[in-house]
Design an enzyme around this catalytic site. Structure first.
Site, PDB file in Angstrom:
ATOM      1  N   ASN A  50       1.167  -1.299   0.428  1.00  0.00           N
ATOM      2  CA  ASN A  50      -0.048   0.023  -0.307  1.00  0.00           C
ATOM      3  C   ASN A  50       1.070   0.686   0.209  1.00  0.00           C
ATOM      4  O   ASN A  50       1.214   1.815   1.108  1.00  0.00           O
ATOM      5  CB  ASN A  50      -0.873   0.328   1.704  1.00  0.00           C
ATOM      6  CG  ASN A  50      -1.693   1.352   1.083  1.00  0.00           C
ATOM      7  OD1 ASN A  50      -1.460   1.687   0.341  1.00  0.00           O
ATOM      8  ND2 ASN A  50      -2.700   0.947   2.252  1.00  0.00           N
ATOM      9  N   PRO A  51       1.183   2.262  -1.320  1.00  0.00           N
ATOM     10  CA  PRO A  51       2.349   3.043  -1.364  1.00  0.00           C
ATOM     11  C   PRO A  51       1.313   4.042  -0.926  1.00  0.00           C
ATOM     12  O   PRO A  51       2.231   5.209   0.151  1.00  0.00           O
ATOM     13  CB  PRO A  51       2.398   3.241  -2.820  1.00  0.00           C
ATOM     14  CG  PRO A  51       1.286   2.792  -3.636  1.00  0.00           C
ATOM     15  CD  PRO A  51       0.236   1.824  -2.233  1.00  0.00           C
ATOM     16  N   GLU A  98      -4.227   0.439  -5.870  1.00  0.00           N
ATOM     17  CA  GLU A  98      -4.628   1.699  -6.208  1.00  0.00           C
ATOM     18  C   GLU A  98      -5.385   2.700  -5.225  1.00  0.00           C
ATOM     19  O   GLU A  98      -6.016   3.567  -5.809  1.00  0.00           O
ATOM     20  CB  GLU A  98      -4.723   1.368  -7.464  1.00  0.00           C
ATOM     21  CG  GLU A  98      -3.341   0.829  -8.385  1.00  0.00           C
ATOM     22  CD  GLU A  98      -4.105   0.180 -10.146  1.00  0.00           C
ATOM     23  OE1 GLU A  98      -5.213   0.617 -10.053  1.00  0.00           O
ATOM     24  OE2 GLU A  98      -2.979  -0.078 -10.415  1.00  0.00           O
ATOM     25  N   GLY A 156      -0.279  -0.442   6.663  1.00  0.00           N
ATOM     26  CA  GLY A 156      -1.064  -0.671   7.873  1.00  0.00           C
ATOM     27  C   GLY A 156      -2.204  -1.854   8.099  1.00  0.00           C
ATOM     28  O   GLY A 156      -2.080  -2.544   7.577  1.00  0.00           O
ATOM     29  N   ASP A 157      -2.248  -1.358   9.588  1.00  0.00           N
ATOM     30  CA  ASP A 157      -3.547  -2.105   9.987  1.00  0.00           C
ATOM     31  C   ASP A 157      -5.071  -2.538   9.421  1.00  0.00           C
ATOM     32  O   ASP A 157      -5.424  -3.180   9.109  1.00  0.00           O
ATOM     33  CB  ASP A 157      -3.632  -1.985  11.329  1.00  0.00           C
ATOM     34  CG  ASP A 157      -3.052  -2.545  12.349  1.00  0.00           C
ATOM     35  OD1 ASP A 157      -2.691  -3.863  12.030  1.00  0.00           O
ATOM     36  OD2 ASP A 157      -2.131  -2.115  12.993  1.00  0.00           O
ATOM     37  N   GLU A 162      -9.474  -5.327   5.827  1.00  0.00           N
ATOM     38  CA  GLU A 162      -9.763  -5.033   4.179  1.00  0.00           C
ATOM     39  C   GLU A 162      -9.993  -7.203   3.646  1.00  0.00           C
ATOM     40  O   GLU A 162     -10.627  -7.550   3.060  1.00  0.00           O
ATOM     41  CB  GLU A 162      -8.792  -4.731   3.104  1.00  0.00           C
ATOM     42  CG  GLU A 162      -9.643  -2.923   2.648  1.00  0.00           C
ATOM     43  CD  GLU A 162      -8.635  -2.238   1.684  1.00  0.00           C
ATOM     44  OE1 GLU A 162      -8.768  -2.822   0.668  1.00  0.00           O
ATOM     45  OE2 GLU A 162      -8.471  -1.250   1.977  1.00  0.00           O
ATOM     46  N   GLY A 193      -0.197   2.375  11.609  1.00  0.00           N
ATOM     47  CA  GLY A 193      -0.621   1.884  12.588  1.00  0.00           C
ATOM     48  C   GLY A 193      -0.469   0.334  12.037  1.00  0.00           C
ATOM     49  O   GLY A 193      -0.890   0.038  11.108  1.00  0.00           O
ATOM     50  N   GLY A 198      -8.928   0.341  13.781  1.00  0.00           N
ATOM     51  CA  GLY A 198      -8.667   1.911  13.000  1.00  0.00           C
ATOM     52  C   GLY A 198      -9.407   2.283  12.010  1.00  0.00           C
ATOM     53  O   GLY A 198      -9.266   2.958  11.358  1.00  0.00           O
TER      54      GLY A 198
END
Length: 503
Positions: free
Chosen positions: A147-148, A180, A206-207, A212, A239, A466
């Site tokens: 995840n950028p 994306e 992160g979390d 997802e 996180g 979160g």
């Protein structure tokens, strides 16, 4: 490689496999070492001429090795065996971490042993059997999500620098997806027909991306099988609760390299999940449910993602100054009073796990069935399945990955601002549970009924892993060992029966 004399001397030569002599050097013309495979690692020793009767020794534990390779050295007509290891190191200037070390062994020409390649392949095969088991190097294929946009935007660099090289050395095949848009990972795992071709899913984020993927799995008609695909976690966001908890339980430093090592050398172990119900939706959680200032800190600091984990500190200071208080009812089913979760397996439906401990929303939880209630004002309520809800928030010191217990940390409104401050300062070491007035409760299920639209104007925020959810009544139940994660076997809080087979 650094010598480990104490560990070397503690090993015996019982059941040692004596092979042959190799040269250990950056060139084929270095010192000659006697090399053998013991029960715990590679033993190497060489009598030198630098000092009379001096002996150089080296020990490489199997537990630190991820792989090996063989190549022919055209300059000297020898075979070079490279052993790839990641031992733990620590210095005054550098914190403890696993750092890459390559040990090169050059086969020495000996009369009667012309087939160096065959001998080297046999040696590597026996080494990999000691590292991975009798089957040798497992054929593994990982699906990697990066995840950028998470945290400070360093996830891609973290993958390229720390993860990809290690996976290549461990002979792990990968398919990498750079997300994306929000929901990209969920859509992918929910709809892919070839998802079972992968041995694990690795998440560099992160979390939020873990949340997802779990909900994507649970949306599939074959959710039960999909949830058995283990997840591996690499810290790439602000996180990083799951990876922090996994590394803590394995007694590993919290670094990207250690997280990648846990994925490369880890085993599949069971993981509890939560079903989280509101009047309008059901979702699934691997981590936490929060209300009050903990939820405020998490959600309101989203705009400061560029600060990394420092955004949580800034958010806490802001919340501490205003210290909002929330009115509501907290119902919970204590571990000591709840039904045995083993009964759940017999009533689990084919569609989803059955939340058999929860009453309907129009029914009040019954004291006769063991439910208890706290009716009043709260500063915060933070419920966690894992030991950590942040790298410095050691909220549930006794938590297990599959213990069947949700730990709920409660700070009532009767606690002073100083007590709240102490709670969060002490949470890094897990000592917050000793702050007077606070309480850590182990539960199987819970219901939260916050006051909506009250006279006090407070932020109406609740979160799951979160992620913000609709503010209002919510019910939660633990479902034991529905998911799987990758963790090193030396994880100290699980029993041996909780550890699965190598992936």
């Amino acid at each position: 490689m650094r010598q480990r004399k104490a560990r070397y001397r503690s090993r015996t030569m019982d059941e040692t496999l004596e092979l042959t002599k190799f040269r250990l050097s950056s060139t084929p013309n270095g010192l000659i070492y006697d090399v053998a495979l013991s029960t715990d690692g590679i033993l190497m020793s060489s009598t030198t001429t630098e000092r009379r009767n001096a002996t150089k020794k080296c020990f490489v534990p199997y537990a630190d090795i991820v792989g090996a390779s063989i190549e022919r050295d055209s300059r000297s007509s020898t075979i070079a065996i490279s052993v790839f290891a990641y031992p733990k190191t620590k210095s005054i200037l550098k914190k403890e971490d696993r750092r890459f070390r390559e040990v090169k062994l050059y086969a020495k020409e000996e009369e009667g042993h012309d087939d160096h390649v065959t001998r080297a392949e046999a040696w590597k095969g026996q080494l990999m059997e000691r590292v991975h088991g009798k089957s040798g190097v497992p054929q593994r294929k990982f699906l990697v999500f990066v995840n950028p946009a998470s945290g400070r935007g360093k996830a891609e660099r973290i993958y390229r620098t720390f993860v990809a090289p290690m996976f290549a050395r461990a002979e792990i095949e990968t398919e990498v997806i750079i997300t994306e848009y929000e929901g990209h990972a969920r859509n992918s795992v929910e709809t892919r027909e070839d998802i079972f071709d992968f041995d694990a899913i690795i998440i560099v984020s992160g979390d939020g991306l873990h949340h997802e993927i779990i909900n994507g799995f649970m949306a599939r008609p074959d959710w039960s099988k999909a949830m058995k695909i283990p997840l591996g976690a690499i810290p790439g966001g602000s996180g990083n609760s799951l990876v922090c908890s996994l590394l803590h339980l394995a007694n590993e430093p919290f670094t990207p390299t250690c997280a990648a090592f846990a994925c490369a050398r880890g085993r599949s172990a069971p993981l509890d999940i939560l079903s989280v119900h509101t009047p309008t939706e059901t979702r699934y959680s691997f981590l936490s449910v929060t209300w009050g200032i903990v939820a405020n800190i998490d959600i309101k600091s989203e705009q400061f993602r560029w600060m990394g984990e420092a955004r949580f500190t800034a958010g806490f200071i802001s919340e501490l100054l205003s210290l909002p208080k929330y009115r509501g009812k907290f119902y919970y089913l204590p571990v000591s009073q709840s039904e045995a979760l083993s009964k759940e397996n017999s009533i689990e439906s084919n569609s989803k796990p059955v939340s058999h401990l929860l009453p309907s929303f129009d029914e009040e939880p019954s004291e006769e069935k063991g439910w208890k209630v706290i009716d009043g004002e709260f500063v915060t309520l933070a419920a966690s399945l894992l030991t950590h809800i942040g790298s410095d928030l050691f909220i549930a010191p006794s938590a297990h990955l599959a213990g069947g217990i949700l730990y709920v940390f409660v700070i009532p409104a009767t606690c002073s601002r100083l007590a709240v401050l102490k709670s969060f300062l002490k949470m890094e070491e897990g000592h917050h549970i000793h702050v007077p007035g606070t309480e850590l409760i182990g539960v199987r299920a819970m219901r939260l009924e916050p006051e909506v639209g009250g006279a006090r104007r407070v932020p109406e925020i609740m979160s799951v892993d979160g992620e913000r959810i609709a503010y209002g009544p919510m019910q939660v139940q633990v479902h034991r060992a529905v998911g799987r994660v990758l963790i090193l076997k030396r994880e100290k809080l699980l029993t041996e029966s909780d550890i699965g087979t190598p992936v």
